[in-house]
Design an enzyme around this catalytic site. Structure first.
Site, PDB file in Angstrom:
ATOM      1  N   THR A 229      27.514   1.264 -47.232  1.00 26.11           N
ATOM      2  CA  THR A 229      26.319   0.677 -47.835  1.00 26.11           C
ATOM      3  C   THR A 229      26.031  -0.666 -47.168  1.00 26.11           C
ATOM      4  OG1 THR A 229      26.802   1.768 -49.908  1.00 26.11           O
ATOM      5  CG2 THR A 229      25.290  -0.109 -50.018  1.00 26.11           C
TER       6      THR A 229
ATOM      7  N   CYS B  14      40.513 -19.163 -33.853  1.00 29.03           N
ATOM      8  CA  CYS B  14      41.525 -18.160 -34.140  1.00 29.03           C
ATOM      9  C   CYS B  14      42.891 -18.586 -33.641  1.00 29.03           C
ATOM     10  CB  CYS B  14      41.124 -16.844 -33.510  1.00 29.03           C
ATOM     11  SG  CYS B  14      39.375 -16.572 -33.622  1.00 29.03           S
TER      12      CYS B  14
HETATM   13  C1  PLP Z   1      33.434 -15.035 -28.448  1.00 31.45           C
HETATM   14  C2  PLP Z   1      33.711 -14.543 -29.836  1.00 31.45           C
HETATM   15  N1  PLP Z   1      33.794 -13.220 -30.053  1.00 31.45           N
HETATM   16  C3  PLP Z   1      34.018 -12.719 -31.273  1.00 31.45           C
HETATM   17  C4  PLP Z   1      34.207 -13.538 -32.349  1.00 31.45           C
HETATM   18  C5  PLP Z   1      34.448 -12.938 -33.693  1.00 31.45           C
HETATM   19  O1  PLP Z   1      33.295 -13.002 -34.484  1.00 31.45           O
HETATM   20  P1  PLP Z   1      33.370 -12.854 -36.062  1.00 31.45           P
HETATM   21  O2  PLP Z   1      33.975 -14.119 -36.583  1.00 31.45           O
HETATM   22  O3  PLP Z   1      31.952 -12.668 -36.507  1.00 31.45           O
HETATM   23  O4  PLP Z   1      34.209 -11.644 -36.343  1.00 31.45           O
HETATM   24  C6  PLP Z   1      34.164 -14.935 -32.176  1.00 31.45           C
HETATM   25  C7  PLP Z   1      34.430 -15.851 -33.312  1.00 31.45           C
HETATM   26  O5  PLP Z   1      34.937 -16.931 -33.159  1.00 31.45           O
HETATM   27  C8  PLP Z   1      33.892 -15.449 -30.883  1.00 31.45           C
HETATM   28  O6  PLP Z   1      33.822 -16.750 -30.662  1.00 31.45           O
END
Ligand code: PLP
Length: 392
Positions: A238, A326
């Site tokens: 959804t 991250c």
């Molecule tokens: C280059 C890149 N790809 C993917 C992502 C992941 O995106 P999302 O946080 O929307 O899952 C990020 C997030 O920091 C990013 O900087």
């Protein structure tokens, strides 16, 4: 009250008020399921279609080439696994780079365990891939090239048009992770020759947990999420209607004056880099000086621990990052800084400051005023710096 300055726009952006206002009715007033045939459902189906159109327009795509996902990570996973599974009879070789986001790298590593082969391209000291190395890596069984549009840590913008042309010349599908580039650089998917592209709303002043994958008409792609018939039977579940509506509005706003947005960020970015360079010895800029995201400043400050720097900045109200969102929280040096050839020690002294629409000139002044004395204080505790100063 203590001053608070948010300078971590690459991690996430604050949602714009207009975006929130647009979303609110979809939580409790206009709450229908877009798949329902009654008026509550139909209204929401129309709202989803409008957002799809808003986003498509910003990248010169057709609206039926935009598929909503739960964010950039899902879009990356879907593009890479989706192409791999769809084309596995044709070949099992994938090309990517060493500086991709983990959503790409870990997906590639997962596929390696499933019998696919992956080439991880090197990058130069600026973080740029080499087109010659890419060409040499292409094999008859290469099915996918996935190279990011712009890097989330050092801001380097890759030669996407040239990569896409090379992929096309060899009949290879090309995916790009444009999560950081979208809303910060002009992107015309047709002109650039992109087959698949990942974007995410929370990097462009929209809500978290909603993203999209651009899929050029005719691209072979297996679904990742099975279930209902949503998203033309290609992505079940959804729809996150408030998120989708917010993403549509945020996308529209991000491109209303893209040039103005870029100019404003670039001037603040370059002033910050210049002023810090003048005030902090043994500091250098990571990434390319000009082929970089308008809002990205990534520096290495030698003889300093990045974590200590971050905490000290936080104590004066400045929110920044030591690497990507991250990787901060982990003590491993960033894979991106390793790939551009930094030593562990230097990489540990890295600082990412990312600016955005709500960053003011006063915010930049505040960093210029606060950062150099913090660096001085931390260096006083560094035996290595004492040695360098003493010329030993
Ligand atoms: C280059 C890149 N790809 C993917 C992502 C992941 O995106 P999302 O946080 O929307 O899952 C990020 C997030 O920091 C990013 O900087």
């Amino acid at each position: 009250m203590r001053k608070k300055v948010y300078l971590d726009y690459s991690a996430t952006t604050p949602m714009k008020k207009e975006v929130l206002d647009e979303m609110l009715p979809f939580f409790n007033v206009q709450f229908g399921n877009p798949s329902s045939i009654h008026s509550f459902g139909r209204d929401n189906k129309t709202a989803v279609a409008k957002a799809r159109e808003q986003i498509a327009k910003t990248i010169n795509a057709a609206s039926d080439e935009i598929f909503f996902t739960a964010g950039g990570s899902e879009s990356d996973n879907w593009a890479i696994k989706g192409v791999a599974y769809a084309l596995k009879e044709k070949g099992k070789h994938i090309i990517t780079s060493k500086i991709e986001h983990h959503a790409v790298l870990h997906t590639c590593q997962y596929l390696e365990k499933e019998g696919f082969e992956v080439t991880y391209l090197n990058v130069d000291a600026y973080g740029l891939i080499s087109l010659e190395e890419l060409k040499a890596a292409i094999r008859p069984d290469t099915i996918l090239i996935t190279i990011m549009f712009a890097n989330n840590e050092i801001g380097t913008v890759e030669p996407v048009k040239e990569i896409a042309a090379m992929a096309k010349a060899h009949g290879i599908t090309f995916h790009t992770d444009a999560v950081q580039a979208y809303g910060n650089l002009p992107i015309d998917v047709k002109e650039l020759g992109i087959d698949l592209m990942s974007i995410s709303a929370h990097k462009v002043y929209g809500p978290k947990g909603i993203g999209a994958l651009y899929v050029k008409k005719g691209t072979k792609l297996h679904p990742l999420i099975h279930g209902g018939a949503q998203e033309k039977k290609r992505r079940a579940g959804t729809e996150n209607v408030p998120g989708i509506v917010g993403f549509g509005k945020a996308a529209e706003m991000a491109f209303e004056d893209l040039e103005g947005h870029m100019e404003s960020l670039i001037s603040k970015r370059d002033r910050l880099i210049q002023e810090l360079k003048e005030r902090i010895p043994f500091m250098h800029l990571n990434g390319h000086p000009t082929k970089r995201l308008p809002g990205n400043v990534n520096i290495c400050i030698q003889f300093i621990e990045g974590e200590a720097l971050l905490l000290s900045l936080d104590m004066v109200g400045i929110a920044s990052s030591s690497g990507s969102a991250c990787t901060s929280g982990s003590l491993d040096p960033s894979h991106v800084l390793m790939a551009i050839g930094l030593t562990h020690e230097v990489a540990h002294g890295s600082l990412r400051i990312t600016i955005g629409d709500f960053t003011t000139d006063e915010d930049i002044d505040y960093v210029i005023q606060q950062l150099p004395p913090i660096v001085d204080r931390l260096r006083q505790m560094s035996p290595l710096f004492e040695k360098v100063k003493g010329g030993n």
